[in-house]
Design a protein around this motif. Structure first.
Motif, PDB file in Angstrom:
ATOM      1  N   LEU A 193       0.832  -1.203   0.000  1.00  0.00           N
ATOM      2  CA  LEU A 193       0.000   0.000   0.000  1.00  0.00           C
ATOM      3  C   LEU A 193       0.869   1.257   0.000  1.00  0.00           C
ATOM      4  N   GLN A 194       1.975   1.223   0.708  1.00  0.00           N
ATOM      5  CA  GLN A 194       2.887   2.370   0.689  1.00  0.00           C
ATOM      6  C   GLN A 194       3.491   2.558  -0.703  1.00  0.00           C
ATOM      7  N   ARG A 195       3.847   1.471  -1.332  1.00  0.00           N
ATOM      8  CA  ARG A 195       4.380   1.566  -2.689  1.00  0.00           C
ATOM      9  C   ARG A 195       3.329   2.108  -3.656  1.00  0.00           C
ATOM     10  N   PHE A 196       2.090   1.654  -3.485  1.00  0.00           N
ATOM     11  CA  PHE A 196       1.029   2.097  -4.389  1.00  0.00           C
ATOM     12  C   PHE A 196       0.686   3.569  -4.154  1.00  0.00           C
ATOM     13  N   THR A 197       0.654   3.981  -2.891  1.00  0.00           N
ATOM     14  CA  THR A 197       0.405   5.391  -2.580  1.00  0.00           C
ATOM     15  C   THR A 197       1.496   6.264  -3.182  1.00  0.00           C
ATOM     16  N   CYS A 198       2.739   5.811  -3.093  1.00  0.00           N
ATOM     17  CA  CYS A 198       3.856   6.539  -3.691  1.00  0.00           C
ATOM     18  C   CYS A 198       3.665   6.656  -5.199  1.00  0.00           C
ATOM     19  N   LEU A 199       3.195   5.577  -5.822  1.00  0.00           N
ATOM     20  CA  LEU A 199       2.965   5.597  -7.262  1.00  0.00           C
ATOM     21  C   LEU A 199       1.930   6.660  -7.630  1.00  0.00           C
ATOM     22  N   LEU A 200       0.831   6.729  -6.870  1.00  0.00           N
ATOM     23  CA  LEU A 200      -0.197   7.732  -7.143  1.00  0.00           C
ATOM     24  C   LEU A 200       0.365   9.150  -6.998  1.00  0.00           C
ATOM     25  N   LEU A 201       1.168   9.363  -5.969  1.00  0.00           N
ATOM     26  CA  LEU A 201       1.752  10.686  -5.753  1.00  0.00           C
ATOM     27  C   LEU A 201       2.701  11.065  -6.890  1.00  0.00           C
ATOM     28  N   VAL A 202       3.510  10.115  -7.325  1.00  0.00           N
ATOM     29  CA  VAL A 202       4.437  10.377  -8.426  1.00  0.00           C
ATOM     30  C   VAL A 202       3.649  10.670  -9.712  1.00  0.00           C
ATOM     31  N   LEU A 203       2.617   9.895  -9.980  1.00  0.00           N
ATOM     32  CA  LEU A 203       1.801  10.110 -11.178  1.00  0.00           C
ATOM     33  C   LEU A 203       1.168  11.505 -11.151  1.00  0.00           C
ATOM     34  N   HIS A 204       0.690  11.913  -9.977  1.00  0.00           N
ATOM     35  CA  HIS A 204       0.068  13.229  -9.859  1.00  0.00           C
ATOM     36  C   HIS A 204       1.054  14.340 -10.213  1.00  0.00           C
ATOM     37  N   PHE A 205       2.231  14.290  -9.634  1.00  0.00           N
ATOM     38  CA  PHE A 205       3.184  15.373  -9.857  1.00  0.00           C
ATOM     39  C   PHE A 205       3.845  15.296 -11.234  1.00  0.00           C
ATOM     40  N   VAL A 206       3.961  14.102 -11.810  1.00  0.00           N
ATOM     41  CA  VAL A 206       4.414  13.999 -13.197  1.00  0.00           C
ATOM     42  C   VAL A 206       3.396  14.672 -14.109  1.00  0.00           C
ATOM     43  N   LYS A 207       2.119  14.427 -13.843  1.00  0.00           N
ATOM     44  CA  LYS A 207       1.061  15.080 -14.626  1.00  0.00           C
ATOM     45  C   LYS A 207       1.169  16.592 -14.523  1.00  0.00           C
ATOM     46  N   ARG A 208       1.394  17.096 -13.309  1.00  0.00           N
ATOM     47  CA  ARG A 208       1.500  18.538 -13.118  1.00  0.00           C
ATOM     48  C   ARG A 208       2.703  19.120 -13.877  1.00  0.00           C
ATOM     49  N   GLU A 209       3.804  18.395 -13.894  1.00  0.00           N
ATOM     50  CA  GLU A 209       4.978  18.868 -14.629  1.00  0.00           C
ATOM     51  C   GLU A 209       4.707  18.890 -16.138  1.00  0.00           C
ATOM     52  N   ILE A 210       4.045  17.856 -16.644  1.00  0.00           N
ATOM     53  CA  ILE A 210       3.719  17.804 -18.078  1.00  0.00           C
ATOM     54  C   ILE A 210       2.784  18.948 -18.445  1.00  0.00           C
ATOM     55  N   GLU A 211       1.788  19.212 -17.589  1.00  0.00           N
ATOM     56  CA  GLU A 211       0.873  20.325 -17.840  1.00  0.00           C
ATOM     57  C   GLU A 211       1.611  21.658 -17.811  1.00  0.00           C
ATOM     58  N   THR A 212       2.563  21.793 -16.908  1.00  0.00           N
ATOM     59  CA  THR A 212       3.333  23.029 -16.814  1.00  0.00           C
ATOM     60  C   THR A 212       4.088  23.316 -18.107  1.00  0.00           C
ATOM     61  N   VAL A 213       4.663  22.278 -18.705  1.00  0.00           N
ATOM     62  CA  VAL A 213       5.476  22.450 -19.908  1.00  0.00           C
ATOM     63  C   VAL A 213       4.621  22.569 -21.171  1.00  0.00           C
ATOM     64  N   PHE A 214       3.551  21.763 -21.262  1.00  0.00           N
ATOM     65  CA  PHE A 214       2.835  21.660 -22.535  1.00  0.00           C
ATOM     66  C   PHE A 214       1.408  22.231 -22.540  1.00  0.00           C
ATOM     67  N   VAL A 215       0.815  22.455 -21.369  1.00  0.00           N
ATOM     68  CA  VAL A 215      -0.606  22.835 -21.345  1.00  0.00           C
ATOM     69  C   VAL A 215      -0.826  24.271 -20.876  1.00  0.00           C
ATOM     70  N   HIS A 216      -0.284  24.625 -19.732  1.00  0.00           N
ATOM     71  CA  HIS A 216      -0.602  25.920 -19.125  1.00  0.00           C
ATOM     72  C   HIS A 216      -0.091  27.092 -19.955  1.00  0.00           C
ATOM     73  N   ARG A 217      -0.920  28.145 -19.989  1.00  0.00           N
ATOM     74  CA  ARG A 217      -0.532  29.417 -20.565  1.00  0.00           C
ATOM     75  C   ARG A 217      -0.693  30.472 -19.490  1.00  0.00           C
ATOM     76  N   PHE A 218       0.247  31.393 -19.431  1.00  0.00           N
ATOM     77  CA  PHE A 218       0.286  32.351 -18.340  1.00  0.00           C
ATOM     78  C   PHE A 218       0.055  33.762 -18.863  1.00  0.00           C
ATOM     79  N   SER A 219      -0.860  34.494 -18.192  1.00  0.00           N
ATOM     80  CA  SER A 219      -1.147  35.867 -18.598  1.00  0.00           C
ATOM     81  C   SER A 219       0.026  36.787 -18.273  1.00  0.00           C
TER      82      SER A 219
END
Length: 311
Positions: free
Chosen positions: A130-156
């Motif tokens: 369960l600790q390994r799986f929770t870590c996986l979810l956390l890593v997936l979340h922040f990887v998603k945020r990094e990808i969005e930062t580089v390729f999705v978000h636009r800043f005013s």
């Protein structure tokens, strides 16, 4: 008919800018962005470090192509203040650094530093599934945020003061990184048990997946409202936007509630959710007020800005 030129008197505010001109001549129907560019060129100073205000009332002249100088109330011989905002850093860089901390911390603590952090007279048990799986979810979340930062978000806004990067990163590095990792991956954590509660586990996974995908959809909707470099604001619509003002924040909370359930109701995850939600609720309220102010009757007022039934 040729545009009429006006001369603006320039005064420095705060830290002096060495080559700042005493005055500048501009077209009265030129954009505010061109005024910033002209002063930056003559002063040989970074455009992003400049802040221009009217001396008459202190009103900010925003660096935008959508604002005409004449519409700001500036006239011939008007005085403007130019301030050095100090060293700047790109917003995209700030976001990337914010999420990089917890992205590295969680697997580093679980798989490398765990034996050195949790001292025990007996051999430290291996991380649970369960600790390994929770870590996986956390890593997936922040990887998603990094990808969005580089390729999705636009800043005013292109940049922010460099000193703010420490302040903005504290929430993620401390609460979402070090504090959360320490308690979730501890030998005495609820996640250390050999068998997970199936109700919490599977309902948490469902909330996490739905929240992440819906959040991504909301971010893509916001991105597609304007082209690169365009600062014109538009009213978003689509899945979630007819329910609350900021569904991206709502879905972010839902995804983290999924992590909370998967972590067997670990209190550090709940603390991160509460603190983050309070901040996002304030941002959502500000955005609702801005929509009403900018779009007037064109904007359909939302009953709730972020949390249906609550806020």
């Amino acid at each position: 008919m040729a545009s009429q030129k006006i001369v603006l008197e320039i005064k420095s505010r705060g830290k002096p800018i060495r080559k700042l001109p005493k005055s500048i001549s501009v077209d009265r129907d030129a954009s505010a962005a061109s005024l910033y560019a002209a002063i930056s060129q003559q002063a040989q100073f970074s455009l992003h470090r400049l802040r221009i205000t009217k001396a008459s009332d202190g009103t900010l002249i925003k660096n935008t192509k959508d604002t005409v100088i004449e519409s700001t109330g500036l006239r011939n011989q008007s005085v403007i203040y130019v301030k050095d905002l100090g060293p700047q850093v790109a917003w995209r860089t700030v976001y990337f650094v914010e999420y990089l901390g917890p992205l590295i911390m969680h697997p580093l603590l679980l798989y490398v530093l765990r034996p050195y952090i949790y001292r025990s007279p007996t051999p430290l048990p291996a991380p649970s599934d369960l600790q390994r799986f929770t870590c996986l979810l956390l890593v997936l979340h922040f990887v998603k945020r990094e990808i969005e930062t580089v390729f999705v978000h636009r800043f005013s806004l292109a940049t922010m003061p460099a000193s703010y990067i420490i302040r903005n990163s504290a929430h993620y590095w401390i609460l979402g990184g070090a504090n959360l990792a320490y308690w979730v991956f501890a030998p005495g954590s609820p996640t250390a048990r050999s068998k997970a509660n199936p109700i919490l586990l599977y309902s948490g996974i469902a909330l996490f997946v739905f929240g992440q995908l819906a959040n991504l959809n909301a971010h893509l909707t916001l991105r597609n409202l304007r082209k690169e470099g365009d600062t014109t604001r538009k009213i978003p619509s689509g899945f979630g936007f007819n329910l609350v003002t900021c569904p991206n924040y709502l879905f972010e909370v839902i995804a983290w509630l999924g992590v909370y359930l998967v972590s067997s109701l670990n209190w550090s995850v709940l603390l991160f959710i509460v603190v983050g939600s309070a901040t996002m609720m304030r941002w959502a309220s500000q955005k609702e007020r801005r929509y009403r102010r900018e779009f007037g009757d064109k904007y359909k007022r939302k009953r709730y800005v972020m949390l249906p039934g609550l806020w």
